[in-house]
Structures are given as C-alpha cells and as structure tokens.
Enzyme design. Sequence first.
Site: not given
Length: 353
Positions: A247, A302
Amino acid sequence: MDFRPGLEGVIAAETSLSLIDGEAGKLLYRGLPAGELAGKRSFEEVAHFLWSGVSDEHAREAFCKHRELPSFLKKLLDGLPVDMGMMESLRTAVSALGSGAGWPPTPEEALALTSVVPTILAYRWRRVNGLAPVSPDGELGHAANYLYMLTGERPKPAHAEALEAYMVLTMEHGLNASTFAARVITSTQSDLYSAVTGAVGAMKGPLHGGAPTGVVRMLDAIGTQANAERWLRETLERGERLMGFGHRVYKTRDPRAVALREVTERLAGDDPWFALAIDVEREATRLLEEYKPGRRLYANVEFYAAAVLRAVALPEALFTPTFSAARTVGWTGHVLEQASCNRIFRPKARYVN
C-alpha cells in the site's frame, strides 16, 4: 517554493473526520479505530457518527426515509444509453439530484444522498439487464437492502454482514483524490451535489477506484486452497506482482484489511470464497517475505474487498460503484467540514519554458 508532483506530502486541509497513520497501521474515525466499528456498528450508525461526532442507534430509520427514487430520476436513468457505464450513470444521477441545491451544504443533504445512492445503482443495474426494479425494504440495513435491490432476494446474513463491514471500512480515508476533488469544488461555494459529482468523476479513474478487480482475477486463477502455494510461487518467480498486497500509505498491515480478515475468518464456514482468501493471504505473506525480505508487503484492503465482493456475487462492473456508495459518507463529511471553515483552494503552478 517546493514543487511536489501530485501534492504528495502537502497538508492542504485540517480534518476531524479520520486519522491515517501509515507507519503504525492505524485508521481512526473521529478518534475511534475503524476496525472496532466494523462488524459492531451498523453502516448507518457509523455514517451518522462521522458526520456529527455523535452516535445514533436510530440512524437506520432516518436512512430509510430517503431510499426511494423520485420519478424524474427514474425517467432520467431509463433514458440513458444502454451502454453507458455504471459510474457515468451514477455521476449523472447525482448531478440531477442537485437541482436547486445551494450553499451552504447541510447534514440533511448528506444523509439523503448517501441513502439513495444504492437505490440508484440497483435500479440502473436491473434496468440495463432487462430486470424489473426492486423497491427498497425498510426492514433491512443499508448493505443488506442494497444486495436485496440488486438480486430481488434477501441476502444471506453472512453476506450482508461482510458487505456492511467492507462499506464501513471504506467510507472514509482522508484526503484521497476523490475527497480532495469534493473539497476543492466545495471551496468555491458550489453545492454538495456538485462536489459529489466531481468526486464520482475522480473515483471513476482506474488509478483510484478499480483495484479489487485484479485481486478477483487472481483468486479465480488460483481456484482452490491446494493450488495457492504453487500459483503464488510461480507468479513471484516470473517477477510479477501479487495483486492486493502492499500500500502506498500503510507500511505495515492495512488496518482495514485486518478488520475485514477478522470478519472473513468468522464467516469462512459460510462461504468457500472467504476460506480461499484467508489461505491465499497466509501463503502470499509468507512467500513475499521469502522473495522480497524486509519489504513489509501485506494484504491491503483491496485484497479482502475482492473476497467480500466476489463472495456476495457482485458483478465486477459494480465494484467501483459499490466503493463509491460507501465513500459517499466520507465525501459528504468533508464537504460539510470544508464549508464550516471555508477558504477557496488556489495553489500556484510553476511556469516552465
């Protein structure tokens, strides 16, 4: 003056809505860990808390009052080209709802818009697929009602719970691209609906709103828990990245992924997709440390978002719109906050010859 491409690292606003600590892996909603709210508080309660700072156990009733589509909006949605995408359709519908809206934006507008977005999406989805629209069910919560309007059937409790947790964990995340777009528009003293229309336009871009799709395709390709290690190892040997890991902000475990994993573990016995996702994450984390030691590459939101959206049988075309339905809470919260202490955004550009 320093030039920061993409305004990276530039503080452009002050907010009381959320705190993101990437190094510590924390996401707080008004001082409370978002992960502790997901699965324990309803979407409606958390939305009300973000907007006002006050908890309201009766927030669902207020949401239910605004779920129905006005007749003019049904006609508008019916008249759009059949091949118009869901995000374009949502953007058009939000803009149309803003007819007559003015300044300053109000909490009532935030509530009304957030309540009706799932109905817009479900109505449009069913119409373009040749199905009769399904009216909202006042007995169901925000996420469960959304699934009901999409399918015409009451969802499994495990699916409704998982989708609600996902929507709570993605409703707000600081000054991301779409939220910043909403605040910039609000700073001109334009109305709330214009600001959210701009935010939807920003979310439509694949660099912002399209990430879970790649994870679903990865999980589809893996197929079974027994195949996970071989597939992941071969992918890493080819030098390819694993979708849903790492991330830009979080340098440790994404707190949203941690919270969704807890929900997924609890529901794994009710859906094989949850069990597959848990096993893939475990194997991928181990192999990433083996192949990329010290990189601290963990599952991001996600990854588990894909597991949830796939488990509830949501079509890929609805992934980003569903993300938008959740993020409408954050967008409108920032709109209200910007309006409360407003100054128009006017950064400088550096001329180059």
